[in-house]
Design a protein around this motif. Structure first.
Motif, PDB file in Angstrom:
ATOM      1  N   UNK A 704       0.823  -1.206   0.000  1.00 24.59           N
ATOM      2  CA  UNK A 704       0.000   0.000   0.000  1.00 24.59           C
ATOM      3  C   UNK A 704       0.859   1.259   0.000  1.00 24.59           C
ATOM      4  N   UNK A 705       0.502   2.141  -0.885  1.00 24.64           N
ATOM      5  CA  UNK A 705       1.103   3.473  -0.981  1.00 24.64           C
ATOM      6  C   UNK A 705       0.210   4.427  -0.185  1.00 24.64           C
ATOM      7  N   UNK A 706       0.772   5.450   0.463  1.00 29.97           N
ATOM      8  CA  UNK A 706      -0.073   6.377   1.211  1.00 29.97           C
ATOM      9  C   UNK A 706      -1.220   6.958   0.399  1.00 29.97           C
ATOM     10  N   UNK A 707      -0.962   7.327  -0.859  1.00 33.72           N
ATOM     11  CA  UNK A 707      -2.030   7.903  -1.670  1.00 33.72           C
ATOM     12  C   UNK A 707      -3.019   6.849  -2.136  1.00 33.72           C
ATOM     13  N   UNK A 708      -2.651   5.579  -2.036  1.00 38.62           N
ATOM     14  CA  UNK A 708      -3.557   4.502  -2.421  1.00 38.62           C
ATOM     15  C   UNK A 708      -4.717   4.321  -1.480  1.00 38.62           C
ATOM     16  N   UNK A 709      -4.753   5.111  -0.380  1.00 43.94           N
ATOM     17  CA  UNK A 709      -5.892   5.051   0.528  1.00 43.94           C
ATOM     18  C   UNK A 709      -7.128   5.701  -0.068  1.00 43.94           C
ATOM     19  N   UNK A 710      -6.948   6.440  -1.158  1.00 42.65           N
ATOM     20  CA  UNK A 710      -8.056   7.158  -1.777  1.00 42.65           C
ATOM     21  C   UNK A 710      -8.381   6.526  -3.126  1.00 42.65           C
ATOM     22  N   UNK A 711      -9.608   6.129  -3.323  1.00 43.41           N
ATOM     23  CA  UNK A 711     -10.038   5.596  -4.617  1.00 43.41           C
ATOM     24  C   UNK A 711     -10.245   6.761  -5.579  1.00 43.41           C
ATOM     25  N   UNK A 712      -9.889   6.657  -6.859  1.00 50.77           N
ATOM     26  CA  UNK A 712      -9.350   5.476  -7.530  1.00 50.77           C
ATOM     27  C   UNK A 712      -7.816   5.415  -7.539  1.00 50.77           C
ATOM     28  N   UNK A 713      -7.152   6.219  -6.678  1.00 51.64           N
ATOM     29  CA  UNK A 713      -5.693   6.218  -6.682  1.00 51.64           C
ATOM     30  C   UNK A 713      -5.112   4.880  -6.244  1.00 51.64           C
ATOM     31  N   UNK A 714      -5.926   4.076  -5.536  1.00 54.23           N
ATOM     32  CA  UNK A 714      -5.434   2.755  -5.138  1.00 54.23           C
ATOM     33  C   UNK A 714      -5.092   1.906  -6.357  1.00 54.23           C
ATOM     34  N   UNK A 715      -5.816   2.108  -7.451  1.00 43.63           N
ATOM     35  CA  UNK A 715      -5.537   1.332  -8.672  1.00 43.63           C
ATOM     36  C   UNK A 715      -4.201   1.720  -9.291  1.00 43.63           C
ATOM     37  N   UNK A 716      -3.760   2.928  -9.030  1.00 40.35           N
ATOM     38  CA  UNK A 716      -2.495   3.412  -9.576  1.00 40.35           C
ATOM     39  C   UNK A 716      -1.327   3.013  -8.688  1.00 40.35           C
ATOM     40  N   UNK A 717      -1.481   3.212  -7.389  1.00 42.84           N
ATOM     41  CA  UNK A 717      -0.334   3.115  -6.489  1.00 42.84           C
ATOM     42  C   UNK A 717      -0.216   1.785  -5.736  1.00 42.84           C
ATOM     43  N   UNK A 718      -1.308   1.084  -5.470  1.00 46.51           N
ATOM     44  CA  UNK A 718      -1.257  -0.134  -4.654  1.00 46.51           C
ATOM     45  C   UNK A 718      -1.083  -1.380  -5.503  1.00 46.51           C
ATOM     46  N   UNK A 719      -0.603  -2.437  -4.879  1.00 49.86           N
ATOM     47  CA  UNK A 719      -0.544  -3.767  -5.509  1.00 49.86           C
ATOM     48  C   UNK A 719      -0.989  -4.808  -4.474  1.00 49.86           C
ATOM     49  N   UNK A 720      -1.811  -5.746  -4.955  1.00 47.78           N
ATOM     50  CA  UNK A 720      -2.319  -6.773  -4.067  1.00 47.78           C
ATOM     51  C   UNK A 720      -3.791  -6.529  -3.780  1.00 47.78           C
ATOM     52  N   UNK A 721      -4.403  -7.325  -2.853  1.00 46.56           N
ATOM     53  CA  UNK A 721      -3.735  -8.250  -1.929  1.00 46.56           C
ATOM     54  C   UNK A 721      -3.383  -9.597  -2.569  1.00 46.56           C
ATOM     55  N   UNK A 722      -2.353 -10.243  -1.991  1.00 47.90           N
ATOM     56  CA  UNK A 722      -1.903 -11.553  -2.429  1.00 47.90           C
ATOM     57  C   UNK A 722      -2.013 -12.536  -1.253  1.00 47.90           C
TER      58      UNK A 722
END
Length: 817
Positions: A704-722
């Motif tokens: 998780x990236x800090x900015x990935x806490x906000x949708x739709x930025x999670x699609x850009x910055x986060x990976x997973x869950x695995x």
């Protein structure tokens, strides 16, 4: 042990309000130049940066100054947002860019005072440290000066421009790492609160929990037994304590040439820290005419933390010596700045901290009171702000001047054991278990770092600050810190386990991990006469769960009365099938293991059933939940609650078994109700069908990236869950915050895996969690995740021939006007 400071998921949720339009344009703009030539002011001579196909920079410089300048520039190229976030977190300045949502975190860090400690380090730094920091700082700022219109995407979204880098920013992040790897103050608070619930003897039973047949790092030592000392200290502390009730782990090992197929040592390391995006680590290969070194660095800090140079290799695990104490201070009721020490009044220092909050016209003021022992921490917890709560001051070795940069520089250049240990004399904090190997065939171990000598006491609970009886009188001499060189067993293993035995003359700590990982590593090292790098790779991903042996044996022993227990009435078939699955389990805690899922959830509810009648609201903290979701997500007891629970159940210690009304229970009662709780939870949260209760459906790894806490930025910055296997006690580390349902970002695991082949540096291998780049548009943003998940590696290219063979780009940094 897990590092508790590095994940900011969720903290920015309410802070970001930027349009997504135009994102495509911004997407690739920040990507670094990796081919061609750049002219930079501040260089003395040209520097060549060859990036390989994994995005690792191999930096060739003509002198040290230009090398560290170039490392700063390259860190900024790939990780500018990362190092910016690091310095703001450590300095308590997140609120300036994200608003009031970060104020609580900033307030914590201003009270603890990591930035103040960093300023103190710099004021006392050697000329060599100041030179290295100056060169690195100029490199970061050279990037900022030449790339103001090509800043990473995060700055555009948050709509601000970073300030120039300062040497103190580097030291602040080093202090943040040290703080996260040495939090013993929380254990003191928890033991003090548990003392009020349990009394001295029962508290000592829970704390004297290191399994007697698990390994000790220092060879030839006898296991320590703490019951008498803890009980005695607890009895004494009842006189001055009136606390209201509140509310880095790692593996490394090395074998010498007699146990290696190459005839030379092999060294492995995998530091266990929180997952994040981008990775905590950044790989680099640093080359000058006089020396070269390779491994992982921390963005924002020059040098190499873990790796090898031309002659030696090293790796670290957290040593967990107790370098923090809490002191109960007596203040004058008529003058809150006066506190007592040895019959005299002393004046406390007050530091005014101004926290600027985005969107607010005036700063918020935090006044930090500091005694001779350190800052008062009462403002960190509402339950410590009650009128009758004792005033607690924190003393920490990290408040005293450190020499970390000098130590790292010494490691980069060391050629043998003597030079290696001489470099470690400057390793002040955080205290680490170093394992060592060299090309001459030697192996060794040193627990390096400053460890205080106490006039009396063992750091079990807060102590009186006014008597002078519990002061620190100095440090354990470097020569007397735990160490070993070429031991007779031909190997050394550290896994946050007990460092020393009864023969050791100094007190180090009450708080170590349970030793099951070390036990399993030793077992695997002794399964073969000769070991290869491939054997090490298999060991890194081993998911055999040693304490599960006790659980499965226990279930077999009580299976018949357990199956007939009223708590499982109506669940007979499921209970029988679950117990059949556990009976047939190979104890491999893989992500697809159904019995593994049943084991973990049932054990969690067994702990709740055993300890809640005694500890009430403290139960979650005793089994591992920390005091702060960001800075302190797990407590130092994260792998101790279940050891104590299994010991109670295995030995049928009925004096511990009761319900919340005080009625006596049996171990069958506890297990039957725990199974029923687990079945209810798994049916509700995973699937009605027990055959779908795989551990990886609950236990998942998310980057998780800090900015990935906000949708739709999670699609850009986060990976997973695995889906992810393991737990606190497996070599494939998968520690988690023990709170059901588990959070997707609650896994603490191998943040870097390295296997160092002393016989051929080009045969060494490594992998960290995500990728080299912090730019989501880069192919190196997440390209290591598949390797990391499968327990695979990439080669750590050493020779220039191999580097050029796998090159992706060649950038020449030239002297600018």
């Amino acid at each position: 042990m897990p590092n508790k400071n590095l994940t900011l998921a969720g903290i920015l949720t309410a802070a970001i309000a930027a349009p997504i339009a135009g994102l495509a344009y911004l997407w690739r703009r920040p990507l670094p130049v990796i081919n061609g030539r750049l002219q930079l002011r501040g260089l003395n001579a040209a520097v060549e940066v060859i990036r390989d196909k994994w995005g690792v920079p191999h930096i060739y410089a003509q002198n040290d100054d230009d090398l560290f300048f170039a490392q700063g520039f390259v860190h900024a190229q790939d990780r500018l947002w990362h190092i910016e976030l690091n310095r703001r977190l450590a300095s308590g300045r997140l609120s300036e860019i994200v608003g009031a949502v970060a104020y609580d975190t900033d307030r914590w860090l201003r009270v603890i005072g990591l930035r103040r400690a960093a300023e103190n380090d710099y004021a006392h730094a050697s000329a060599n440290t100041q030179r290295i920091l100056s060169c690195y700082t100029r490199g970061v700022n050279a990037f900022l000066e030449t790339h103001q219109k090509k800043l990473p995407l995060e700055f555009t979204i948050l709509r601000y421009t970073p300030e120039a880098w300062q040497p103190q920013d580097t030291l602040a992040w080093a202090k943040m790492m040290s703080w996260g790897l040495g939090q013993h103050w929380d254990a003191e608070l928890l033991r003090a609160a548990m003392l009020d619930k349990l009394g001295p003897e029962r508290l000592a039973q829970l704390m004297d929990d290191y399994p007697r047949d698990n390994p000790i790092i220092l060879p030839g030592q006898t296991p320590l037994q703490w019951f008498d000392q803890i009980a005695a200290h607890a009895h004494a502390s009842k006189q001055w304590l009136n606390l209201p009730t509140p509310f880095g782990m790692s593996n490394n090992w090395v074998v010498d040439g007699t146990k290696s197929v190459t005839g030379k040592p092999l060294l492995a390391n995998d530091p266990h820290l929180t997952l994040q995006m981008p990775s905590l680590w950044y790989e680099a290969h640093l080359v000058t005419p006089d020396w070269q070194a390779q491994g992982v660095s921390l963005p924002g800090i020059p040098g190499i933390v873990l790796g090898h140079n031309a002659e030696i290799a090293w790796g670290c695990t957290n040593g967990f010596p107790d370098v923090q104490d809490l002191y109960v201070e007596k203040f004058d009721p008529a003058d809150t700045q006066q506190y007592e020490f040895q019959g005299q009044w002393e004046t406390a220092q007050t530091v005014r901290e101004e926290i600027r909050v985005k969107g607010e016209p005036n700063p918020r003021i935090v006044n930090v009171t500091i005694t001779r022992h350190g800052p008062l921490i009462n403002d960190l917890f509402t339950w410590m702000q009650k009128p009758d709560a004792p005033k607690l001051a924190l003393r920490w070795i990290g408040y005293e001047p450190g020499r970390l940069i000098d130590a790292e520089y010494g490691l980069l250049r060391a050629k043998n054991w003597d030079e290696f240990t001489n470099a470690l004399r400057d390793w002040t904090d955080p205290a680490q278990n170093f394992v060592y190997a060299d090309r001459a065939g030697n192996i060794g171990y040193y627990m390096a770092g400053r460890v205080p000598v106490r006039k009396q006491g063992i750091g079990a609970t807060p102590v009186p600050g006014w008597t002078g009886e519990y002061e620190w009188t100095g440090d354990i001499p470097f020569e007397e810190l735990p160490h070993a060189f070429n031991p007779p067993q031909h190997y050394l293993v550290t896994a946050n386990n007990q460092l020393v035995g009864a023969e050791y003359p100094h007190h180090l700590t009450l708080d170590v991990m349970n030793g099951f990982r070390a036990k399993r590593v030793e077992q695997m090292l002794n399964e073969k006469e000769k070991l290869s790098a491939d054997d090490y790779a298999r060991m890194h991903v081993d998911e055999y769960c040693v304490p599960a042996q006790t659980f499965v044996k226990l279930i077999r022993a009580v299976r018949e009365p357990l199956a007939q227990h009223p708590a499982l009435r109506g669940r007979g078939l499921t209970a029988q099938q679950a117990m059949d699955a556990l009976d047939a389990w190979d104890l491999q805690l893989t992500a697809d293991s159904v019995p593994g899922g049943i084991y973990e959830v049932t054990l969690y509810y067994a702990m709740q059933r055993i300890f809640k009648p005694w500890l009430g609201e403290l139960t979650d903290h005793f089994i591992g939940v920390g005091f702060h979701p960001l800075l302190h997500p797990v407590s130092l007891f994260v792998d101790r609650g279940y050891v104590a629970a299994l010991k109670i159940l295995e030995n049928d210690q009925t004096d511990w078994l009761r319900d919340d009304k005080g009625n006596p229970l049996t171990r069958v009662d506890i297990l039957a109700h725990a199974f029923a709780d687990a079945f209810q939870f798994l049916e509700t949260n995973v699937a009605p069908d027990w055959q779908k209760w795989q551990w990886g459906k609950l236990h998942r790894a998310t980057f998780k990236h800090p900015l990935g806490a906000v949708k739709p930025l999670d699609k850009i910055f986060n990976r997973g869950p695995f889906p992810y296997g393991g737990d606190t006690s497996t070599v494939w580390q998968g520690a988690f915050v023990p709170k059901m349902p588990l959070s997707d970002d609650a896994v603490f695991t191998a943040s870097w895996r390295q296997i160092m082949d002393v016989s051929d540096w080009d045969a060494s291998r490594g992998v960290h969690t995500t990728g080299q780049s912090g730019h989501p548009a880069s192919r190196h943003f997440a390209d290591m995740i598949p390797l990391w998940l499968k327990g695979e590696y990439h080669p750590l290219l050493w020779s220039r021939e191999k580097v050029l063979e796998h090159r992706e780009g060649i950038l020449k940094l030239e002297v600018g006007g």
